[in-house]
Design an enzyme around this catalytic site. Structure first.
Site, mmCIF file in Angstrom:
data_model
loop_
_atom_site.group_PDB
_atom_site.id
_atom_site.type_symbol
_atom_site.label_atom_id
_atom_site.label_comp_id
_atom_site.label_asym_id
_atom_site.label_seq_id
_atom_site.Cartn_x
_atom_site.Cartn_y
_atom_site.Cartn_z
ATOM 1 N N GLU A 1 0.813 -1.069 0.060
ATOM 2 C CA GLU A 1 0.014 -0.169 0.155
ATOM 3 C C GLU A 1 0.891 1.215 -0.119
ATOM 4 O O GLU A 1 0.394 2.152 -0.602
ATOM 5 C CB GLU A 1 -1.234 -0.008 1.161
ATOM 6 C CG GLU A 1 -2.196 -0.856 1.012
ATOM 7 C CD GLU A 1 -1.935 -2.192 1.662
ATOM 8 O OE1 GLU A 1 -0.936 -2.543 2.108
ATOM 9 O OE2 GLU A 1 -2.865 -3.312 1.106
ATOM 10 N N HIS B 1 -11.164 -4.458 9.147
ATOM 11 C CA HIS B 1 -11.567 -4.106 7.666
ATOM 12 C C HIS B 1 -13.129 -3.627 7.976
ATOM 13 O O HIS B 1 -13.675 -3.533 6.969
ATOM 14 C CB HIS B 1 -12.041 -5.614 7.123
ATOM 15 C CG HIS B 1 -10.649 -6.093 6.322
ATOM 16 N ND1 HIS B 1 -9.565 -6.515 7.087
ATOM 17 C CD2 HIS B 1 -10.460 -6.459 5.212
ATOM 18 C CE1 HIS B 1 -8.554 -6.933 6.240
ATOM 19 N NE2 HIS B 1 -9.289 -7.019 5.037
#
Lengths: 344, 323
Positions: free
Chosen positions: A79, A148
């Site tokens: 990321e 998440h």
């Protein structure tokens, strides 16, 4: 003002399809628009089908076949490298749309967002331009557990130099994403994953919705409800229930939380004198707290009752469905908060 | 005989337990009894067992989103696990964690991890704890081929080498980071070679071969226990199911999984080897198969019967320590 589409045609589209539409139309219009992220196409280097995912929620499906792997780039699971590459490319002639599969992953790459991309313009004396979009999924409801399911928009809204967009329906999603891609600053475009299948009428042609202009899905005079992202749907449901009892709610959807349409909120509270703020993020140091402080400071004389905030509790998102359902603000809690500010 | 029959039976039982546990998870997920995102590790059992079978509960492992096998290999209770995966109050994490966040600190299992690359830095910390306190305990992190490209993992490798930490890095290369080929996502030809460049012994093994993997793990574990620092093992394996349960897996080659189940099933390979060497007899393993089926069936039943958490009590419990 919203730019009106040139042709009048529209169709029923899901939130997912509206976002896909915006990406496709902007990529057709502007060859400098690229997409990069994990599984944005899927199947890279594999023996099976290409474009196997089109994003894990299917949002970018079909874009790689049309625009090729040069413009729809599947990346390694890295990321920091994804966001850094988007920021650097944005400084160098491209308009990248980077995807964080789950916005929770800003934890891995936050430096590239807040200490790099957000500051280039100011820190370099107005010489840098960073026209990038980071799309990410937010929110609870998928039983995806603590890592998440976060609503981290307050974290990024805190940072000067970032724009933060939180569409609550398919129409806004398309217009706001096209605006975001054309914007010359870093824009965080946060999609609540529970909304992907929600449909509404969406123009087929491209159109833009300017940042900092709220929408008013219900108009009323008794209580102002400011709701963010997924909570707009629940606020509307609460307003419709209350309308049957003769309670008239003014539901405001800011659509972008940075910039924030303070004026619309203050004007509404001037009429109603009562404010309920609904947000799925935690309450402390949050957008709900921010809006509350703005109204307390600038609209104090209008207030006829204490402001009420309906938020998630100060806890991580639990996995167990019964706990997660209790975690996310419910229509009942909104209704009760409205009754509370009315002293009913 | 290089291996004791008791050891081999324990290995077989643990591998089989993982296999049946995962297959039931798939079935229960499809039947609506398991919520959320679940990532099954069937096909990869040999690595988890080879790596963990000789560890103590004082040794620490850190796992991934595909962590059921590591939990079982480290000794976590399968009934507590099933309850957790079903979100029940009596699960290993009281239903707060779920499949992607199972942990059992009593067993030295400090967590599955839903953030790719989240575990290795934490395992460095566990290794630092052992080193600082002067124990012979070790830490072991599991990573996939996907997380091998995360900055956190690359930092952790270097950090462990610099501090000479007793940390065994296991990289399970199942060929796919989600739906992307490992060959595409790794810029190098060999992950084992790349890891070795960090300044530690680094091996490649066939992770479907229990014995090769076990021997490589032994070398790395001994080295860590003797204070000689970290090691890395890349174990190539096969993921029989999707990235997540329900993944249509359009990216996989035609017959790829069926072929792997015939030719690269680590359980079959183990069984064939121990029979060919006459180390174990078939009836002993058949008996284990039956026991394991019953154990997992009872875990599912207990999971289904277990109570849900109570939001009034549990939602706000354990955000902080209480005194």
């Amino acid at each position: 003002m919203t730019t009106t589409p040139t042709s009048g045609t529209s169709s029923l589209k899901t939130y997912r399809e509206a976002i896909n539409d915006a990406l496709r139309q902007e990529m057709r219009r502007d060859p400098t628009v690229i997409i990069l992220g994990e599984e944005v196409s899927g199947g890279a280097g594999c023996a099976g089908q290409d474009d196997a995912y089109g994003g894990v929620f299917g949002v970018t499906k079909g874009l790689m076949p049309e625009f090729g792997r040069e413009r729809v780039i599947d990346t390694p699971i890295s990321e920091s490298a994804i966001i850094g590459a988007a920021a650097g490319a944005a400084n160098n002639g491209l308009r990248p749309v980077a995807e964080l599969m789950f916005f929770d992953f800003i934890g891995v790459c936050f430096d590239q967002i807040f200490n790099q991309a957000a500051k280039f313009r100011y820190m370099f004396g107005g010489k840098a331009r960073t026209p990038m979009v980071i799309r990410g999924t937010v929110g609870a409801g998928w039983r995806a557990g603590a890592q998440h399911s976060n609503m981290l928009h307050p974290v990024v809204t805190h940072i000067p130099g970032l724009k933060v967009v939180m569409p609550s329906n398919a129409y806004d999603a398309k217009g706001l994403l096209i605006q975001a891609i054309r914007d010359d600053d870093p824009v965080l475009f946060l999609e609540h994953k529970i909304m992907y299948d929600l449909k509404c009428e969406v123009p087929d042609e491209p159109y833009t919705i300017p940042f900092g202009e709220a929408a008013f899905p219900r108009q009323g005079t008794d209580v102002t409800i400011v709701a963010i992202s997924n909570m707009v749907t629940r606020a509307i449901e609460a307003a419709d229930l209350l309308a049957k009892e003769g309670i008239s709610c003014d539901v405001i959807d800011p659509r972008t939380v940075s910039p924030l349409d303070e004026e619309s909120i203050l004007e509404s509270v001037e009429v109603t004198g009562r404010l309920v703020i609904v947000d799925e993020a935690h309450e402390r140091c949050s957008l709900a707290a921010d809006i509350s402080s703005i109204v307390a400071e600038k609209g104090f004389s209008s207030l006829r009752a204490p402001i009420r905030k309906v938020t998630a509790p100060h806890a991580p998102v639990p996995f167990s469905p019964v706990l997660e359902d209790a975690y996310v603000p419910s229509v009942d809690r909104i209704v009760n908060a409205v009754r509370d500010v009315l002293g009913a | 005989m290089p291996y004791q029959p008791e050891f081999l039976l324990r290995v077989y039982r643990t591998m089989k337990t993982i296999r049946i546990f995962e297959e039931r998870c798939i079935k229960e997920f499809e039947g609506g009894n398991i919520p959320g995102f679940v990532h099954a590790s069937n096909g990869q059992e040999a690595i988890a067992v080879a790596a963990c079978i000789d560890l103590t509960y004082k040794d620490i492992i850190g796992s991934t989103h595909r962590g059921h096998g590591h939990c079982i290999a480290k000794g976590c209770d399968v009934i507590g696990m099933m309850k957790e995966i079903m979100g029940k109050a009596t699960g290993l994490c009281k239903g707060k964690g779920g499949s992607m966040h199972i942990a059992d600190f009593d067993k030295g299992m400090i967590g599955a991890n839903a953030i790719v690359g989240g575990g290795p830095p934490l395992c460095n910390g566990a290794a630092l704890g052992a080193k600082t306190r002067g124990t012979k305990d070790i830490a072991m992190s599991f990573s996939g081929d996907g997380s091998a490209n995360q900055g956190t993992v690359l930092e952790a490798l270097n950090f462990a080498a610099v501090l000479k930490l007793p940390h065994v890095f296991i990289f399970e290369n199942n060929g796919y980071g989600e739906g992307t080929s490992a060959n595409y996502a790794l810029g190098c030809d060999s992950l084992a070679e790349r890891n070795g460049a960090f300044g530690m012994p680094s091996e490649y093994v066939d992770g479907t071969d229990f014995f090769a993997t076990y021997e490589a793990c032994q070398r790395a574990i001994q080295r860590a226990r003797q204070g000689e620092g970290p090691s890395s093992i890349e174990a190539e394996t096969v993921r029989f199911d999707g990235h997540f349960i329900g993944d249509p897996q359009l990216y996989r080659g035609k017959n790829e999984i069926a072929d792997a189940k015939v030719n690269r099933d680590c359980l079959t390979l183990f069984r064939n080897r121990v029979l060919a060497e006459s180390w174990l007899q078939a009836p002993d393993m058949d008996a284990i198969d039956e026991e394991v089926e019953l154990l997992i069936a009872s875990a599912v039943q207990e999971g289904l019967n277990a109570p849900d958490p109570d939001p009034a009590i549990d939602l706000m419990a354990d955000v902080y320590c209480s005194y």
